[in-house]
Design a protein around this motif. Sequence first.
Motif, PDB file in Angstrom:
ATOM      1  N   THR A 132       1.632  -0.747  -5.414  1.00  0.00           N
ATOM      2  CA  THR A 132       1.580  -0.736  -6.841  1.00  0.00           C
ATOM      3  C   THR A 132       0.501  -1.955  -7.187  1.00  0.00           C
ATOM      4  O   THR A 132       0.040  -2.659  -6.005  1.00  0.00           O
ATOM      5  N   PHE A 133       0.503  -2.280  -8.349  1.00  0.00           N
ATOM      6  CA  PHE A 133      -0.498  -3.504  -8.773  1.00  0.00           C
ATOM      7  C   PHE A 133      -2.049  -3.293  -8.118  1.00  0.00           C
ATOM      8  O   PHE A 133      -2.292  -4.339  -7.505  1.00  0.00           O
ATOM      9  N   SER A 134      -2.301  -2.268  -8.193  1.00  0.00           N
ATOM     10  CA  SER A 134      -3.785  -2.131  -7.511  1.00  0.00           C
ATOM     11  C   SER A 134      -4.907  -2.336  -8.435  1.00  0.00           C
ATOM     12  O   SER A 134      -5.554  -1.273  -8.768  1.00  0.00           O
ATOM     13  N   THR A 135      -5.204  -3.305  -8.523  1.00  0.00           N
ATOM     14  CA  THR A 135      -6.265  -3.851  -9.422  1.00  0.00           C
ATOM     15  C   THR A 135      -7.609  -3.224  -9.079  1.00  0.00           C
ATOM     16  O   THR A 135      -7.902  -3.201  -7.707  1.00  0.00           O
ATOM     17  N   LEU A 136      -8.390  -2.837  -9.982  1.00  0.00           N
ATOM     18  CA  LEU A 136      -9.797  -2.369  -9.791  1.00  0.00           C
ATOM     19  C   LEU A 136      -9.733  -0.978  -9.398  1.00  0.00           C
ATOM     20  O   LEU A 136     -10.680  -0.240  -9.086  1.00  0.00           O
ATOM     21  N   SER A 137      -8.495  -0.297  -9.255  1.00  0.00           N
ATOM     22  CA  SER A 137      -8.478   1.028  -8.572  1.00  0.00           C
ATOM     23  C   SER A 137      -9.429   1.999  -9.384  1.00  0.00           C
ATOM     24  O   SER A 137      -9.771   3.062  -8.697  1.00  0.00           O
ATOM     25  N   PRO A 138      -9.520   1.819 -10.785  1.00  0.00           N
ATOM     26  CA  PRO A 138     -10.389   3.017 -11.210  1.00  0.00           C
ATOM     27  C   PRO A 138     -11.828   3.002 -10.653  1.00  0.00           C
ATOM     28  O   PRO A 138     -12.410   4.196 -10.763  1.00  0.00           O
ATOM     29  N   VAL A 139     -12.334   1.986 -10.008  1.00  0.00           N
ATOM     30  CA  VAL A 139     -13.666   1.897  -9.522  1.00  0.00           C
ATOM     31  C   VAL A 139     -13.917   1.927  -8.179  1.00  0.00           C
ATOM     32  O   VAL A 139     -14.987   1.510  -7.656  1.00  0.00           O
ATOM     33  N   LEU A 140     -12.714   1.824  -7.468  1.00  0.00           N
ATOM     34  CA  LEU A 140     -12.904   1.603  -5.975  1.00  0.00           C
ATOM     35  C   LEU A 140     -12.864   2.836  -5.208  1.00  0.00           C
ATOM     36  O   LEU A 140     -11.926   3.670  -5.431  1.00  0.00           O
ATOM     37  N   ASP A 141     -13.963   2.808  -4.454  1.00  0.00           N
ATOM     38  CA  ASP A 141     -14.004   3.802  -3.220  1.00  0.00           C
ATOM     39  C   ASP A 141     -13.646   3.411  -2.141  1.00  0.00           C
ATOM     40  O   ASP A 141     -13.488   4.140  -1.036  1.00  0.00           O
ATOM     41  N   THR A 142     -13.542   2.105  -1.880  1.00  0.00           N
ATOM     42  CA  THR A 142     -13.080   1.295  -0.717  1.00  0.00           C
ATOM     43  C   THR A 142     -12.329   0.575  -0.922  1.00  0.00           C
ATOM     44  O   THR A 142     -12.402  -0.598  -1.811  1.00  0.00           O
ATOM     45  N   PHE A 143     -11.002   0.251  -0.094  1.00  0.00           N
ATOM     46  CA  PHE A 143     -10.055  -0.851  -0.150  1.00  0.00           C
ATOM     47  C   PHE A 143      -9.351  -1.103   1.029  1.00  0.00           C
ATOM     48  O   PHE A 143      -9.371  -0.203   1.870  1.00  0.00           O
ATOM     49  N   LEU A 144      -8.741  -2.218   1.096  1.00  0.00           N
ATOM     50  CA  LEU A 144      -7.790  -2.677   2.309  1.00  0.00           C
ATOM     51  C   LEU A 144      -6.340  -2.139   1.925  1.00  0.00           C
ATOM     52  O   LEU A 144      -5.799  -2.598   0.899  1.00  0.00           O
ATOM     53  N   VAL A 145      -5.723  -1.693   2.930  1.00  0.00           N
ATOM     54  CA  VAL A 145      -4.200  -1.334   2.764  1.00  0.00           C
ATOM     55  C   VAL A 145      -3.526  -1.928   3.875  1.00  0.00           C
ATOM     56  O   VAL A 145      -3.662  -1.770   4.868  1.00  0.00           O
ATOM     57  N   SER A 146      -2.507  -2.539   3.340  1.00  0.00           N
ATOM     58  CA  SER A 146      -1.594  -2.962   4.608  1.00  0.00           C
ATOM     59  C   SER A 146      -0.526  -2.041   4.695  1.00  0.00           C
ATOM     60  O   SER A 146      -0.054  -1.285   3.937  1.00  0.00           O
ATOM     61  N   ALA A 147      -0.197  -1.527   6.151  1.00  0.00           N
ATOM     62  CA  ALA A 147       0.614  -0.577   6.480  1.00  0.00           C
ATOM     63  C   ALA A 147       1.420  -1.104   7.795  1.00  0.00           C
ATOM     64  O   ALA A 147       0.919  -1.762   8.377  1.00  0.00           O
ATOM     65  N   SER A 148       2.562  -0.504   7.926  1.00  0.00           N
ATOM     66  CA  SER A 148       3.506  -0.670   9.021  1.00  0.00           C
ATOM     67  C   SER A 148       3.061   0.409  10.428  1.00  0.00           C
ATOM     68  O   SER A 148       2.867   1.498  10.079  1.00  0.00           O
ATOM     69  N   ILE A 149       2.948  -0.314  11.423  1.00  0.00           N
ATOM     70  CA  ILE A 149       2.232   0.400  12.699  1.00  0.00           C
ATOM     71  C   ILE A 149       3.477   0.709  13.323  1.00  0.00           C
ATOM     72  O   ILE A 149       3.770  -0.082  14.146  1.00  0.00           O
ATOM     73  N   VAL A 150       4.288   1.896  13.044  1.00  0.00           N
ATOM     74  CA  VAL A 150       5.760   1.833  13.482  1.00  0.00           C
ATOM     75  C   VAL A 150       5.786   1.808  14.963  1.00  0.00           C
ATOM     76  O   VAL A 150       6.728   1.159  15.693  1.00  0.00           O
ATOM     77  N   GLU A 151       4.995   2.619  15.782  1.00  0.00           N
ATOM     78  CA  GLU A 151       4.984   2.712  17.201  1.00  0.00           C
ATOM     79  C   GLU A 151       4.722   1.301  17.880  1.00  0.00           C
ATOM     80  O   GLU A 151       4.889   1.283  18.830  1.00  0.00           O
ATOM     81  N   ARG A 152       3.945   0.373  17.252  1.00  0.00           N
ATOM     82  CA  ARG A 152       3.782  -0.743  17.749  1.00  0.00           C
ATOM     83  C   ARG A 152       4.551  -2.033  17.080  1.00  0.00           C
ATOM     84  O   ARG A 152       4.377  -3.134  17.419  1.00  0.00           O
TER      85      ARG A 152
END
Length: 394
Positions: free
Chosen positions: A164-184
């Motif tokens: 949510t709250f993904s500012t600039l999303s209409p013009v971004l081709d590249t972005f950083l995403v935080s995610a849970s790496i469950v297996e680690r």
Amino acid sequence: MTTQKRNDPFIRNEKEAHLVKTAAELAERFAARAPLHDREGSFPFENIQDLKDSGYVKLTVPREYGGEEISLYEMLLMQEQLGRGDGSTALSIGWHMGLMLHYRTTRSWPEELFRSFCREVVEKGTLLNHFSTERSSGSPSRGGTPQTTAVKTEGGWLLSGRKTFSTLSPVLDTFLVSASIVERNEIGSFLVRSSDRIHIDETWDTLGMRSTGSHDVVLDQAFVPDEALISSYPVGQKPQAPSDASAWLLHIPACYLGIAHAARDFAVSFAKSYHPASLPTPIADLPTVQQQIGLLESELLVARHLMYAIADRWDKDPSGRLQLIPELGLVKYVATNHAISIVDKAMRVVGGASLSRSLPLERMYRDVRAGLHNPPMDENVIRNLAMRALAEMD
Ligand SMILES: Cc1cc2nc3c(=O)[nH]c(=O)nc-3n(C[C@H](O)[C@H](O)[C@H](O)COP(=O)(O)OP(=O)(O)OC[C@H]3O[C@@H](n4cnc5c(N)ncnc54)[C@H](O)[C@@H]3O)c2cc1C
């Protein structure tokens, strides 16, 4: 509305005067477009194009990779100017400008990846932001575990979730995403490129900052290669404070002070020109109006002095940056809360006309409110100050 202030005491030299002039010219254009974008909640694509065409987006990129490597202080001067024209555009581009300064300083990306990304910024105007907020885990600054997951697959990772709250999303081709790496049992930060497994859900319809395009970004088993995992840390632990103390986030106070500054300019001009039939001179001569103007001016000056003083210390003393974490939070706390108060007082000066959608103040009133919900959050800033004070007496 004029967005450039003469004799700004925070402009220290010719270079800064030139940078501010460049930003003020852009801001002038953005100010003219802001009312319609705010009304429609539309994204200001043409502002972003102007920023790319003018070379603005490469200013914080390191010189060795084709950028201008402007200092934190210089970035804030420019971002504040943009905020005087249009808060939404300033906040949106501020994430990109700040992140490039952040990674230039910390060099926390693999160097070859950073070099090639900088080249993209310089040559194609590629922009960056990070998408870390989620509905159920809330603000990443509070340490919640992302519900977005990264699952190992051959040669990379599959990312699924909703940001949510993904500012600039209409013009971004590249972005950083935080995610849970469950297996680690870790939380990772991944560099993601647009693909058909990623779509934007146009959810952004808010009280203020309506033109930031901060929609939801949905990832459905989006593939990223192994090298897209930029960093990770164990679940349950706080990530180590970055070596730059996250000073890049000062683009946030700069934006909200820019909005407040514009509200102040509007109210002062109004007071000098509004001459009601009941008075012999304009309302600027009334003691009550002077009182409001004096109070809002004091709030603006305190916040600007604090922001630029801390930025200057940060620029000049790399070894002392981590000690500045409480002060960096304080800058944001003071700026955003003062901005709310300044716009409120500006509206009291103007009176009932300030409520009109034909004047900019009511938009500014709504826009500054959003500052409370950008990081760091007030209670964290206050707690950090308290913890340092308590530790000092050990
Ligand atoms: C204009 C705008 C642009 C933004 N752009 C981006 C962006 O580009 N990328 C991005 O990742 N995010 C972005 N954000 C999101 C922002 O960083 C916050 O994550 C978001 O506003 C939610 O914060 P919150 O404090 O309301 O959420 P929550 O953490 O859900 O908190 C909601 C309320 O619950 C309470 N609360 C919840 N947890 C705790 C806790 N642990 N301790 C104490 N109190 C708690 C607090 O009272 C808080 O007010 C943006 C926000 C705005 C307003």
